[in-house]
Scaffold this motif. Structure first.
Motif, PDB file in Angstrom:
ATOM      1  N   PHE A 198     -11.133  -5.926  38.296  1.00  0.00           N
ATOM      2  CA  PHE A 198     -11.058  -6.505  37.483  1.00  0.00           C
ATOM      3  C   PHE A 198     -12.236  -6.141  36.112  1.00  0.00           C
ATOM      4  N   VAL A 199     -13.309  -5.554  36.171  1.00  0.00           N
ATOM      5  CA  VAL A 199     -14.472  -5.051  35.249  1.00  0.00           C
ATOM      6  C   VAL A 199     -13.534  -4.021  34.188  1.00  0.00           C
ATOM      7  N   ASN A 200     -12.873  -3.266  35.258  1.00  0.00           N
ATOM      8  CA  ASN A 200     -12.094  -2.379  34.532  1.00  0.00           C
ATOM      9  C   ASN A 200     -10.613  -3.092  33.130  1.00  0.00           C
ATOM     10  N   GLU A 201      -9.847  -4.082  34.409  1.00  0.00           N
ATOM     11  CA  GLU A 201      -9.174  -4.678  33.921  1.00  0.00           C
ATOM     12  C   GLU A 201      -9.253  -5.252  32.490  1.00  0.00           C
ATOM     13  N   GLN A 202     -10.748  -5.514  32.486  1.00  0.00           N
ATOM     14  CA  GLN A 202     -11.323  -6.955  31.701  1.00  0.00           C
ATOM     15  C   GLN A 202     -11.468  -6.143  30.427  1.00  0.00           C
ATOM     16  N   VAL A 203     -12.083  -4.584  30.773  1.00  0.00           N
ATOM     17  CA  VAL A 203     -12.367  -3.720  29.697  1.00  0.00           C
ATOM     18  C   VAL A 203     -10.417  -3.787  28.327  1.00  0.00           C
ATOM     19  N   GLU A 204      -9.667  -3.568  28.948  1.00  0.00           N
ATOM     20  CA  GLU A 204      -8.466  -3.070  28.720  1.00  0.00           C
ATOM     21  C   GLU A 204      -7.689  -4.665  28.200  1.00  0.00           C
ATOM     22  N   GLU A 205      -7.970  -5.099  28.821  1.00  0.00           N
ATOM     23  CA  GLU A 205      -7.709  -6.788  28.218  1.00  0.00           C
ATOM     24  C   GLU A 205      -8.557  -7.426  26.964  1.00  0.00           C
ATOM     25  N   VAL A 206      -9.293  -6.971  27.076  1.00  0.00           N
ATOM     26  CA  VAL A 206     -10.335  -7.275  25.927  1.00  0.00           C
ATOM     27  C   VAL A 206      -9.968  -6.524  24.335  1.00  0.00           C
ATOM     28  N   ALA A 207      -9.873  -5.053  24.756  1.00  0.00           N
ATOM     29  CA  ALA A 207      -9.104  -4.542  23.814  1.00  0.00           C
ATOM     30  C   ALA A 207      -7.574  -3.916  23.226  1.00  0.00           C
ATOM     31  N   ALA A 208      -7.112  -4.787  23.897  1.00  0.00           N
ATOM     32  CA  ALA A 208      -5.637  -5.051  23.911  1.00  0.00           C
ATOM     33  C   ALA A 208      -5.262  -6.215  22.614  1.00  0.00           C
ATOM     34  N   ALA A 209      -6.252  -7.171  23.276  1.00  0.00           N
ATOM     35  CA  ALA A 209      -6.623  -8.442  22.246  1.00  0.00           C
ATOM     36  C   ALA A 209      -7.138  -8.637  21.053  1.00  0.00           C
ATOM     37  N   LYS A 210      -7.930  -7.177  20.904  1.00  0.00           N
ATOM     38  CA  LYS A 210      -8.437  -7.534  19.720  1.00  0.00           C
ATOM     39  C   LYS A 210      -7.798  -6.343  18.425  1.00  0.00           C
ATOM     40  N   GLN A 211      -6.956  -5.464  20.165  1.00  0.00           N
ATOM     41  CA  GLN A 211      -6.569  -4.332  18.447  1.00  0.00           C
ATOM     42  C   GLN A 211      -5.320  -5.489  18.011  1.00  0.00           C
ATOM     43  N   ILE A 212      -4.852  -6.298  19.024  1.00  0.00           N
ATOM     44  CA  ILE A 212      -3.822  -6.923  17.988  1.00  0.00           C
ATOM     45  C   ILE A 212      -4.300  -7.661  17.026  1.00  0.00           C
ATOM     46  N   PHE A 213      -5.326  -8.182  17.116  1.00  0.00           N
ATOM     47  CA  PHE A 213      -5.939  -9.414  16.228  1.00  0.00           C
ATOM     48  C   PHE A 213      -6.090  -8.811  15.065  1.00  0.00           C
ATOM     49  N   GLU A 214      -6.694  -7.824  15.111  1.00  0.00           N
ATOM     50  CA  GLU A 214      -7.764  -6.845  13.917  1.00  0.00           C
ATOM     51  C   GLU A 214      -6.061  -6.689  13.376  1.00  0.00           C
ATOM     52  N   LYS A 215      -4.485  -6.109  14.152  1.00  0.00           N
ATOM     53  CA  LYS A 215      -3.798  -5.858  12.183  1.00  0.00           C
ATOM     54  C   LYS A 215      -3.064  -6.965  12.378  1.00  0.00           C
ATOM     55  N   ILE A 216      -3.031  -8.357  12.893  1.00  0.00           N
ATOM     56  CA  ILE A 216      -2.667  -9.686  12.101  1.00  0.00           C
ATOM     57  C   ILE A 216      -3.942 -10.255  11.393  1.00  0.00           C
ATOM     58  N   LYS A 217      -4.997  -9.557  11.157  1.00  0.00           N
ATOM     59  CA  LYS A 217      -5.506 -10.119   9.771  1.00  0.00           C
ATOM     60  C   LYS A 217      -4.615  -9.065   8.507  1.00  0.00           C
ATOM     61  N   MET A 218      -4.662  -8.183   9.112  1.00  0.00           N
ATOM     62  CA  MET A 218      -4.576  -7.656   8.083  1.00  0.00           C
ATOM     63  C   MET A 218      -2.771  -7.834   7.475  1.00  0.00           C
ATOM     64  N   VAL A 219      -2.081  -8.181   8.279  1.00  0.00           N
ATOM     65  CA  VAL A 219      -0.784  -8.818   8.193  1.00  0.00           C
ATOM     66  C   VAL A 219      -1.042 -10.256   7.013  1.00  0.00           C
ATOM     67  N   ASN A 220      -2.023 -10.738   7.110  1.00  0.00           N
ATOM     68  CA  ASN A 220      -2.447 -12.661   7.096  1.00  0.00           C
ATOM     69  C   ASN A 220      -1.631 -13.011   5.850  1.00  0.00           C
ATOM     70  N   ASN A 221      -1.546 -11.797   4.822  1.00  0.00           N
ATOM     71  CA  ASN A 221      -1.314 -12.522   3.523  1.00  0.00           C
ATOM     72  C   ASN A 221      -0.550 -12.028   3.100  1.00  0.00           C
ATOM     73  N   VAL A 222       0.511 -10.444   3.965  1.00  0.00           N
ATOM     74  CA  VAL A 222       1.564 -10.261   3.878  1.00  0.00           C
ATOM     75  C   VAL A 222       2.585 -10.801   3.339  1.00  0.00           C
ATOM     76  N   PRO A 223       3.568 -11.182   2.695  1.00  0.00           N
ATOM     77  CA  PRO A 223       4.456 -11.828   3.021  1.00  0.00           C
ATOM     78  C   PRO A 223       5.645 -11.328   4.326  1.00  0.00           C
ATOM     79  N   GLY A 224       6.309 -11.572   5.170  1.00  0.00           N
ATOM     80  CA  GLY A 224       6.592 -11.570   6.282  1.00  0.00           C
ATOM     81  C   GLY A 224       6.380 -10.548   7.241  1.00  0.00           C
ATOM     82  N   GLY A 225       4.874 -10.941   7.299  1.00  0.00           N
ATOM     83  CA  GLY A 225       3.709  -9.986   7.609  1.00  0.00           C
ATOM     84  C   GLY A 225       3.911 -10.511   9.549  1.00  0.00           C
TER      85      GLY A 225
END
Ligand code: FEO
Length: 162
Positions: A123-150
């Motif tokens: 679980f310790v290792n799984e959480q490293v992956e889960e947090v990394a995956a969630a953060k990566q998606i969140f960062e990408k979403i922030k990049m397209v936040n104001n892009v039409p169709g983002g």
């Protein structure tokens, strides 16, 4: 044999994992409702993973002869926002679960409970992956936040999750 205190803490974590399942399911329903089917697919797969996590704790308690005690699962939030708001919540939630897992690992150390400590490593290792995956998606979403169709671009990408 593990202590009653440890069994109680592991049972509490079953509830936290089931709440995670419920939360991601609610988020999936929220995006299904808006025809963001790729995002919903990603969240449903994530919900399945959470059920899998709960069942690992369930099985471990059986293996160490402790009773599984199921308790009430809180309702997920009624209002969920856009992609940015929801995935910010996903990151926050995974950080909270990581804290839970670290607290359990600390308890195992304090109790010199090597079996549970060893069980928790996954679980310790799984959480490293889960947090990394969630953060990566969140960062990408922030990049397209104001892009039409983002958000549609993000939806297509999330829908590719196998
Ligand atoms: Fe079971 Fe996403 O932590």
């Amino acid at each position: 044999m593990i202590s009653e205190k440890m069994a109680e803490a592991l049972n509490k974590q079953i509830n936290a994992e089931l709440y995670s399942w419920y939360l991601y399911l609610a988020m999936a329903a929220h995006f299904e409702d808006q025809n963001f089917t790729g995002t919903a697919k990603w969240l449903k797969l994530q919900a399945n993973e959470e059920m899998g996590h709960a069942m690992k704790f369930f099985q471990y308690l059986n293996d160490v002869d402790k009773k599984v005690q199921l308790s009430k699962i809180d309702a997920p939030p009624e209002k969920l926002g856009n992609h940015t708001e929801v995935f910010e919540q996903v990151v926050k939630h995974e950080l909270l679960i990581t804290k839970n897992i670290n607290d359990l690992a600390d308890l195992a150390v304090a109790e010199k409970d090597h079996a549970t400590g060893n069980f928790l490593i996954w679980f310790v290792n799984e959480q490293v992956e889960e947090v990394a995956a969630a953060k990566q998606i969140f960062e990408k979403i922030k990049m397209v936040n104001n892009v039409p169709g983002g958000f549609f671009m993000i939806d297509r990408e999330l829908g590719m999750r196998a």
